[in-house]
Design a protein around this motif. Structure first.
Motif, PDB file in Angstrom:
ATOM      1  N   ASP A  69      39.632  31.210  44.704  1.00  0.00           N
ATOM      2  CA  ASP A  69      39.023  30.577  45.877  1.00  0.00           C
ATOM      3  C   ASP A  69      38.917  31.557  47.034  1.00  0.00           C
ATOM      4  O   ASP A  69      37.883  31.636  47.710  1.00  0.00           O
ATOM      5  CB  ASP A  69      39.835  29.360  46.324  1.00  0.00           C
ATOM      6  CG  ASP A  69      39.735  28.183  45.365  1.00  0.00           C
ATOM      7  OD1 ASP A  69      38.765  28.129  44.578  1.00  0.00           O
ATOM      8  OD2 ASP A  69      40.637  27.329  45.408  1.00  0.00           O
ATOM      9  N   ASP A  70      39.991  32.315  47.268  1.00  0.00           N
ATOM     10  CA  ASP A  70      39.984  33.299  48.354  1.00  0.00           C
ATOM     11  C   ASP A  70      38.925  34.372  48.123  1.00  0.00           C
ATOM     12  O   ASP A  70      38.194  34.749  49.039  1.00  0.00           O
ATOM     13  CB  ASP A  70      41.356  33.956  48.495  1.00  0.00           C
ATOM     14  CG  ASP A  70      42.424  33.013  49.016  1.00  0.00           C
ATOM     15  OD1 ASP A  70      42.064  31.938  49.566  1.00  0.00           O
ATOM     16  OD2 ASP A  70      43.614  33.346  48.875  1.00  0.00           O
TER      17      ASP A  70
ATOM     18  N   ARG B 276      35.356  33.367  48.864  1.00  0.00           N
ATOM     19  CA  ARG B 276      35.026  33.314  50.298  1.00  0.00           C
ATOM     20  C   ARG B 276      35.036  34.690  50.964  1.00  0.00           C
ATOM     21  O   ARG B 276      34.607  34.825  52.101  1.00  0.00           O
ATOM     22  CB  ARG B 276      36.021  32.408  51.022  1.00  0.00           C
ATOM     23  CG  ARG B 276      35.844  30.945  50.715  1.00  0.00           C
ATOM     24  CD  ARG B 276      36.709  30.076  51.604  1.00  0.00           C
ATOM     25  NE  ARG B 276      38.131  30.415  51.518  1.00  0.00           N
ATOM     26  CZ  ARG B 276      38.991  29.884  50.641  1.00  0.00           C
ATOM     27  NH1 ARG B 276      38.566  28.980  49.781  1.00  0.00           N
ATOM     28  NH2 ARG B 276      40.257  30.231  50.646  1.00  0.00           N
ATOM     29  N   ASP B 277      35.541  35.697  50.274  1.00  0.00           N
ATOM     30  CA  ASP B 277      35.714  37.033  50.855  1.00  0.00           C
ATOM     31  C   ASP B 277      34.451  37.875  50.644  1.00  0.00           C
ATOM     32  O   ASP B 277      34.223  38.399  49.570  1.00  0.00           O
ATOM     33  CB  ASP B 277      36.925  37.713  50.216  1.00  0.00           C
ATOM     34  CG  ASP B 277      37.234  39.076  50.807  1.00  0.00           C
ATOM     35  OD1 ASP B 277      36.473  39.559  51.675  1.00  0.00           O
ATOM     36  OD2 ASP B 277      38.239  39.663  50.385  1.00  0.00           O
ATOM     37  N   ARG B 278      33.666  37.998  51.688  1.00  0.00           N
ATOM     38  CA  ARG B 278      32.414  38.769  51.596  1.00  0.00           C
ATOM     39  C   ARG B 278      32.649  40.260  51.366  1.00  0.00           C
ATOM     40  O   ARG B 278      31.736  40.963  50.957  1.00  0.00           O
ATOM     41  CB  ARG B 278      31.588  38.575  52.854  1.00  0.00           C
ATOM     42  CG  ARG B 278      31.058  37.174  53.005  1.00  0.00           C
ATOM     43  CD  ARG B 278      30.290  37.039  54.290  1.00  0.00           C
ATOM     44  NE  ARG B 278      29.858  35.672  54.479  1.00  0.00           N
ATOM     45  CZ  ARG B 278      28.599  35.333  54.607  1.00  0.00           C
ATOM     46  NH1 ARG B 278      27.660  36.234  54.586  1.00  0.00           N
ATOM     47  NH2 ARG B 278      28.289  34.069  54.766  1.00  0.00           N
TER      48      ARG B 278
END
Length: 91
Positions: free
Chosen positions: A44-45, A48-50
């Motif tokens: 999940d992290d 979301r981490d571009r």
């Protein structure tokens, strides 16, 4: 003196990328996004981490997470996930 974001060689799982597949770690990890466990949380992290690494090496991922001040538990989860990825474990 070695910078704190560098990983010592003995701490790193095998650096080889998977030779049997073109699936990257990032893509492999994405299949765990719905899981309610530490690897699912990591997935999940990462989703979301571009700035998540495109490089497919444990060192790149470890350094990225260290530079983002990941907690020790998250770094242990990365190590466990990378080992599963190398083995080809899907669940």
């Amino acid at each position: 003196m070695m910078p704190h974001n560098r990983v010592l060689e003995e701490e790193q799982p095998n650096q080889n990328t998977r030779g049997d597949s073109k699936m990257t770690f990032k893509l492999w990890l994405s299949q765990f996004q719905t899981r309610d466990n530490p690897i699912g949380d990591l997935a999940d992290d990462v989703a979301r981490d571009r700035s998540a690494p495109e490089e497919n090496s444990y060192a790149a991922w470890r350094n990225h997470m260290s530079n983002r001040q990941a907690c020790p538990g998250a770094l242990r989860t990365l190590r466990a996930a990378w080992r599963r990825y190398e083995r080809g474990d899907a669940d």
